[in-house]
Structure formats: C-alpha cells, structure tokens
Design a protein around this motif. Structure first.
Motif, PDB file in Angstrom:
ATOM      1  N   ILE A  71       0.832  -1.201   0.000  1.00 15.32           N
ATOM      2  CA  ILE A  71       0.000   0.000   0.000  1.00 15.32           C
ATOM      3  C   ILE A  71       0.867   1.253   0.000  1.00 15.32           C
ATOM      4  N   ALA A  72       1.864   1.293   0.884  1.00 12.52           N
ATOM      5  CA  ALA A  72       2.736   2.465   0.961  1.00 12.52           C
ATOM      6  C   ALA A  72       3.487   2.689  -0.342  1.00 12.52           C
ATOM      7  N   PHE A  73       3.999   1.605  -0.921  1.00 12.33           N
ATOM      8  CA  PHE A  73       4.761   1.703  -2.158  1.00 12.33           C
ATOM      9  C   PHE A  73       3.871   2.208  -3.293  1.00 12.33           C
ATOM     10  N   CYS A  74       2.655   1.712  -3.380  1.00 10.20           N
ATOM     11  CA  CYS A  74       1.755   2.142  -4.455  1.00 10.20           C
ATOM     12  C   CYS A  74       1.312   3.586  -4.253  1.00 10.20           C
ATOM     13  N   GLN A  75       1.153   4.007  -3.010  1.00  7.01           N
ATOM     14  CA  GLN A  75       0.852   5.411  -2.761  1.00  7.01           C
ATOM     15  C   GLN A  75       2.010   6.283  -3.225  1.00  7.01           C
ATOM     16  N   MET A  76       3.236   5.838  -2.992  1.00 12.55           N
ATOM     17  CA  MET A  76       4.410   6.555  -3.476  1.00 12.55           C
ATOM     18  C   MET A  76       4.390   6.668  -4.998  1.00 12.55           C
ATOM     19  N   CYS A  77       4.053   5.565  -5.685  1.00 18.14           N
ATOM     20  CA  CYS A  77       4.003   5.584  -7.157  1.00 18.14           C
ATOM     21  C   CYS A  77       2.982   6.594  -7.654  1.00 18.14           C
ATOM     22  N   LEU A  78       1.840   6.646  -6.963  1.00 17.53           N
ATOM     23  CA  LEU A  78       0.801   7.604  -7.344  1.00 17.53           C
ATOM     24  C   LEU A  78       1.247   9.035  -7.090  1.00 17.53           C
ATOM     25  N   GLU A  79       1.826   9.290  -5.933  1.00 16.26           N
ATOM     26  CA  GLU A  79       2.206  10.652  -5.543  1.00 16.26           C
ATOM     27  C   GLU A  79       3.352  11.207  -6.394  1.00 16.26           C
ATOM     28  N   THR A  80       4.294  10.355  -6.765  1.00 18.08           N
ATOM     29  CA  THR A  80       5.492  10.847  -7.468  1.00 18.08           C
ATOM     30  C   THR A  80       5.473  10.560  -8.956  1.00 18.08           C
ATOM     31  N   GLY A  81       4.420   9.893  -9.450  1.00 16.76           N
ATOM     32  CA  GLY A  81       4.423   9.505 -10.864  1.00 16.76           C
ATOM     33  C   GLY A  81       5.523   8.501 -11.147  1.00 16.76           C
ATOM     34  N   PHE A  82       5.645   7.482 -10.288  1.00  8.23           N
ATOM     35  CA  PHE A  82       6.696   6.459 -10.413  1.00  8.23           C
ATOM     36  C   PHE A  82       8.092   7.088 -10.350  1.00  8.23           C
ATOM     37  N   LEU A  83       8.250   8.012  -9.394  1.00  2.73           N
ATOM     38  CA  LEU A  83       9.534   8.676  -9.114  1.00  2.73           C
ATOM     39  C   LEU A  83       9.943   9.664 -10.197  1.00  2.73           C
ATOM     40  N   ARG A  84       8.997  10.103 -11.013  1.00  5.88           N
ATOM     41  CA  ARG A  84       9.285  11.191 -11.958  1.00  5.88           C
ATOM     42  C   ARG A  84       9.291  12.532 -11.237  1.00  5.88           C
ATOM     43  N   PHE A  85       8.501  12.639 -10.156  1.00  8.90           N
ATOM     44  CA  PHE A  85       8.289  13.879  -9.400  1.00  8.90           C
ATOM     45  C   PHE A  85       7.704  14.941 -10.328  1.00  8.90           C
ATOM     46  N   GLY A  86       8.221  16.151 -10.334  1.00  8.07           N
ATOM     47  CA  GLY A  86       7.600  17.241 -11.080  1.00  8.07           C
ATOM     48  C   GLY A  86       6.679  18.016 -10.166  1.00  8.07           C
ATOM     49  N   GLY A  87       6.284  19.191 -10.601  1.00 13.18           N
ATOM     50  CA  GLY A  87       5.417  20.018  -9.777  1.00 13.18           C
ATOM     51  C   GLY A  87       6.176  20.609  -8.606  1.00 13.18           C
ATOM     52  N   ASP A  88       5.514  20.682  -7.434  1.00 13.31           N
ATOM     53  CA  ASP A  88       6.098  21.373  -6.282  1.00 13.31           C
ATOM     54  C   ASP A  88       7.178  20.560  -5.578  1.00 13.31           C
ATOM     55  N   VAL A  89       7.080  19.249  -5.580  1.00  9.45           N
ATOM     56  CA  VAL A  89       8.029  18.415  -4.840  1.00  9.45           C
ATOM     57  C   VAL A  89       9.193  18.017  -5.747  1.00  9.45           C
ATOM     58  N   LYS A  90      10.415  18.277  -5.287  1.00 13.33           N
ATOM     59  CA  LYS A  90      11.621  17.960  -6.054  1.00 13.33           C
ATOM     60  C   LYS A  90      12.240  16.659  -5.534  1.00 13.33           C
ATOM     61  N   PRO A  91      12.944  15.928  -6.400  1.00 17.91           N
ATOM     62  CA  PRO A  91      13.541  14.658  -5.957  1.00 17.91           C
ATOM     63  C   PRO A  91      14.455  14.811  -4.749  1.00 17.91           C
ATOM     64  N   GLN A  92      15.211  15.909  -4.697  1.00 20.61           N
ATOM     65  CA  GLN A  92      16.174  16.097  -3.615  1.00 20.61           C
ATOM     66  C   GLN A  92      15.518  16.289  -2.240  1.00 20.61           C
ATOM     67  N   GLN A  93      14.186  16.488  -2.218  1.00 22.54           N
ATOM     68  CA  GLN A  93      13.496  16.627  -0.938  1.00 22.54           C
ATOM     69  C   GLN A  93      13.233  15.270  -0.273  1.00 22.54           C
ATOM     70  N   ASN A  94      13.414  14.178  -1.022  1.00 28.84           N
ATOM     71  CA  ASN A  94      13.183  12.827  -0.479  1.00 28.84           C
ATOM     72  C   ASN A  94      11.795  12.701   0.156  1.00 28.84           C
ATOM     73  N   ASN A  95      10.826  13.396  -0.430  1.00 24.36           N
ATOM     74  CA  ASN A  95       9.458  13.379   0.067  1.00 24.36           C
ATOM     75  C   ASN A  95       8.633  12.564  -0.921  1.00 24.36           C
ATOM     76  N   PHE A  96       8.349  11.321  -0.555  1.00 19.10           N
ATOM     77  CA  PHE A  96       7.743  10.386  -1.499  1.00 19.10           C
ATOM     78  C   PHE A  96       6.222  10.307  -1.398  1.00 19.10           C
ATOM     79  N   ALA A  97       5.631  11.131  -0.534  1.00 13.40           N
ATOM     80  CA  ALA A  97       4.181  11.042  -0.351  1.00 13.40           C
ATOM     81  C   ALA A  97       3.516  12.403  -0.250  1.00 13.40           C
ATOM     82  N   GLY A  98       4.213  13.455  -0.676  1.00 12.24           N
ATOM     83  CA  GLY A  98       3.630  14.790  -0.649  1.00 12.24           C
ATOM     84  C   GLY A  98       3.339  15.298   0.744  1.00 12.24           C
ATOM     85  N   LEU A  99       4.181  14.913   1.733  1.00 16.49           N
ATOM     86  CA  LEU A  99       3.955  15.340   3.110  1.00 16.49           C
ATOM     87  C   LEU A  99       4.197  16.839   3.240  1.00 16.49           C
TER      88      LEU A  99
END
Length: 450
Positions: free
Chosen positions: A336-364
């Motif tokens: 469940i957690a992993f799939c939520q991460m895939c949804l939130e990050t677009g499969f680790l593409r990120f984009g938008g407000d959250v940047k990869p370097q923030q290590n924020n995988f769930a839009g916290l």
C-alpha cells in the motif's frame, strides 16, 4: 457502414454542478474538446459518415446511457479528452481501450497513428488498457454497449500541447477522423443490410482447469455464462453497471468486469482461451488494510517501477528495499505504501512542487502549512516519514522508531485504517483511495499475484 458516436469530455452536470474538466492557460477541457468535437463531426459528415454528437449537457453516466439507447452493434463510440498533470512538462497523446481486448488495442493504435501523422510534433504516449488509468477502469470504455475508445489528445497543462491544440485544431480533427474511418470500417466491413454474424465461441480456463461450457467473443471482449459467475461466488445483484447480454437463451457477462471482484483475467490468443484466476487468499484481506503485511518481494517492486518508468531506480535504487524494511518495522503494509508513493510521485518522476532532492515520497506537508512540502535528509528518512504518517492514520499503536514525520502529531490517530478512508484526508481528491487501490491491483498483476 456503422455509425460513429462522438462525445466531448466534461461540460455536463456532475454532482449538481457544471463540470469544466481540467483548467489551464485560461481555458477549460470542456471548451477545447467541444470545439474539437465539432470539427470532427463536420469532417466525418463531409466524408459521408453518419455521425451522432452526444449533447454537451449530459453527465458521464447520462452520456453512456444516451449512446447505449441508440447504438447498433456495428457502431463505434469515441470520447475526446485532454489531460492535466501537476508537472507541466508532461505531454503527449494516448488512447485508452478496455483491458484484455487485443482487437480494441489495434483500433486504439489506428486512432493514434491517424493523429500523429497529421500532428507529428505531439509525443506518442501509446495505446493503453483502461486498467492503467488513475481509477483502474474507465466507464466510457467499459459500460458503452458498442466498441468504445477514450482519446486523450494532449495535456492542457502543458503549454506546447495547449498551443498545438488551439492553433492546429483542424489538423487534430483531420487526424482523428483518419483514424476513426479506419476503425469504423474494421468494425463493420460488410455491406449494408448484411445479416449479423454469429458470435464466435471461446474456451474458458479457471485456475488451471478447463471449464466445460464455452464463452463468446463480442467486439473483441470475452463474455462468460452467468452460471460460471455464480460458481465463482460473485454476487452481481448490486452491480447493475456490469454488462449482461442474452444470446441463444443464455445470459452472458463481460469477463473483464470480474476484475473488480478479485478475479484475474487473461487471454491466450493461440488457443482462443479466456483464463480466469482467483486472487491468492494471502492478498484478499490485505488490499485495503493499511496495518497488515505486504505480499511482494523487492525484485517485484523493482520490476513494477521499471516497467512504468525505466529511469525510476537511477536516482533511488534502494526505494523498494526501503519501503519493505521501514513498513515491516511499523507493521504497515508495504504494498500500500509503495503504491501510494508511485501515485504521488508519478513512479519517481516527481515534477510540480516536490523535487527529488526533498526525499518526500508522499507529498507530506511541512509544519505550519508552508508553501513548500517537507524535506528529508535521505531517502530512508523520507520513506520512514511516509510510513509513520500512514501509521498515524491507521493505528493507535505507538511508533517503533523515533518520530521523523513532521505532521504525525496533528493526525487524529486511527481515523483511517482502510485505504479508501485516506480520500479527503491525505488528499482532497475523493477518488484518492480508489486510485491507490487501482495501483495495488496493477502491482499484483505485474507480480503474478493476480
């Protein structure tokens, strides 16, 4: 020749209010698709096709009912959409078709080819099964009685796609019409008034065993006898949206709909066999319970990521391992957690407000509701914060590890033990839980658990 139904997405009433669809660049999806639809209708009529344009004030459900009440078996239906993404660089066209229908996939590719020949500047995102959509299925593809496709002609949120659509709208229309004419002829190549062909029979295999009765194939979709549905202990009495037809005094059900009742659907072209498989018992009780155990291995998670984004593991090679480890420590279902991460990050593409370097995988969010999302010092700490936030929602138990989730203490503990209950809480999207569940089902199919 069959007729062609054309629907422009959105514009009608949904939940009592007008639905504009995506909004970007000073325009709406409804407006852009109505303009495109009108050009498509004009061009089709110029080519002597009979076209029925769906009224613009209908809801999504009313649109399907309007088509179904008028449709003939040789007709086709197309709905045109534009897409939107939080990342404005995402762009391109795609066509969605009902899953497990190779014939419809070919038709979807026909439509894409027609458009991309006229507008080669538009990236090709491919023909996709509707199981790859956000909710895991698309009503227009599933519930329309005739052959139906959903065309996403570009991303309204992307300036390049939006400019192409607005400045070359006639080229878009001509390209879609090119594909539509090929599709319509493929569905109904016979002369007018020719007798309707019998539906071809197909074999059925359940959990590795051949079923004595055959199913039928209608417009490339597999249908099974209702008696088999009963044998699978599936109650369709409260599922009126599941399509049923009577053929030679036997009631049949569209097989792909059983996927929503925890049945995996497969197709073997060589033997013309529909393969049905019940979900493994280990999975059935865990798909919606956040505090439970996951079922996938690290390798299965890696494969799922790479299949959806080939560069996913370049920057975060240990993410699958981290989710399994951190979730296990806190008793959270890592699937469940992993799939939520895939949804939130677009499969680790990120984009938008959250940047990869923030290590924020769930839009916290950060404390105080700042404009930027929270940042974490490493991928492991970011995953840990995500797991802790899920535990806050789903359980009253204390954390095992030191608290790193900045908003853990603001959550009403145990308020959302089920994935569906995250909707409207973790995200304002009321379909948020359904989207995570759809992603879990995709993961389990990829891993061979469904």
């Amino acid at each position: 020749m069959g007729r062609i139904f054309i629907s422009a997405a959105h514009g009608g009433k949904e939940a009592g209010a007008s639905d504009p669809g995506a909004i970007a660049g000073g325009t709406t999806e409804a407006r852009e698709m109505i303009l495109l639809r009108d050009l498509i209708v004009t061009e089709l009529r110029a080519r002597s096709f009979e076209v029925l344009a769906v009224p613009d004030d209908l809801s999504a459900a009313q649109t399907i009912a309007w088509i179904n009440s008028r449709a003939r078996s040789t007709d086709v239906a197309l709905e045109v959409h534009s897409d939107a993404a939080s990342n404005p660089t995402v762009r391109g066209a795609s066509v969605f078709y009902i899953a497990n229908n190779d014939q419809r996939k070919t038709h979807a590719e026909m439509l894409l080819l027609g458009l991309l020949r006229r507008v080669p500047q538009l990236p090709n995102r491919g023909a996709k099964p509707d199981t790859n959509s956000g909710l895991g299925s698309l009503q227009f593809c599933r519930q329309t009685a005739i052959a139906a496709l959903l065309f996403q002609v570009g991303f309204l949120s992307n300036p390049e796609d939006r400019a192409l659509l607005q400045t070359r709208r006639r080229d878009f229309a001509l390209g879609i019409v090119d594909g539509l004419t090929s599709w319509s002829r493929a569905i109904d190549p016979s002369p007018a008034n020719a007798p309707e062909a019998n539906y071809p029979a197909i074999n059925i295999n359940i959990n590795g065993q051949n079923y004595p009765e055959q199913g039928i194939l209608i417009n490339g979709n597999s249908y099974i006898p209702i008696d088999l549905v009963d044998r699978l202990r599936i109650d369709l009495s409260k599922a009126p949206e599941v399509r049923r037809i009577t053929y030679r005094r036997v009631v049949y059900v569209k097989a792909i709909e059983l996927r929503e009742f925890q049945v995996a659907i497969g197709w073997d072209s060589a033997s013309r066999t529909l393969k049905l498989r019940s979900i493994l018992t280990v999975c059935t009780g865990n798909m919606d319970q956040i505090i439970s155990h996951g079922n996938t291995s690290e390798v299965q998670l890696q494969i799922f990521l790479r299949n959806n984004y080939e560069n996913a593991l370049i920057q975060f090679p240990d993410v699958p391992k981290l989710y399994r480890e951190e979730a296990t420590i806190e008793g959270v279902n890592h699937d469940i957690a992993f799939c939520q991460m895939c949804l939130e990050t677009g499969f680790l593409r990120f984009g938008g407000d959250v940047k990869p370097q923030q290590n924020n995988f769930a839009g916290l969010g950060a404390i105080g509701g700042g404009t930027e999302a929270a940042s974490f010092g490493s991928a492991r700490i970011g995953v840990r914060a995500h797991i802790q936030h899920l535990k806050a929602y789903a359980s009253l138990e204390p954390l095992v590890q030191e608290e790193v989730d900045p908003r853990f203490r603001f959550v009403t503990r145990g308020i959302a033990p089920l994935v569906e209950q995250l909707a409207g809480r973790w995200s304002a999207d009321l379909d948020y839980g359904k989207k995570i569940t759809a992603m879990i089902r995709r993961l389990y199919e990829s891993a061979g658990l469904l």
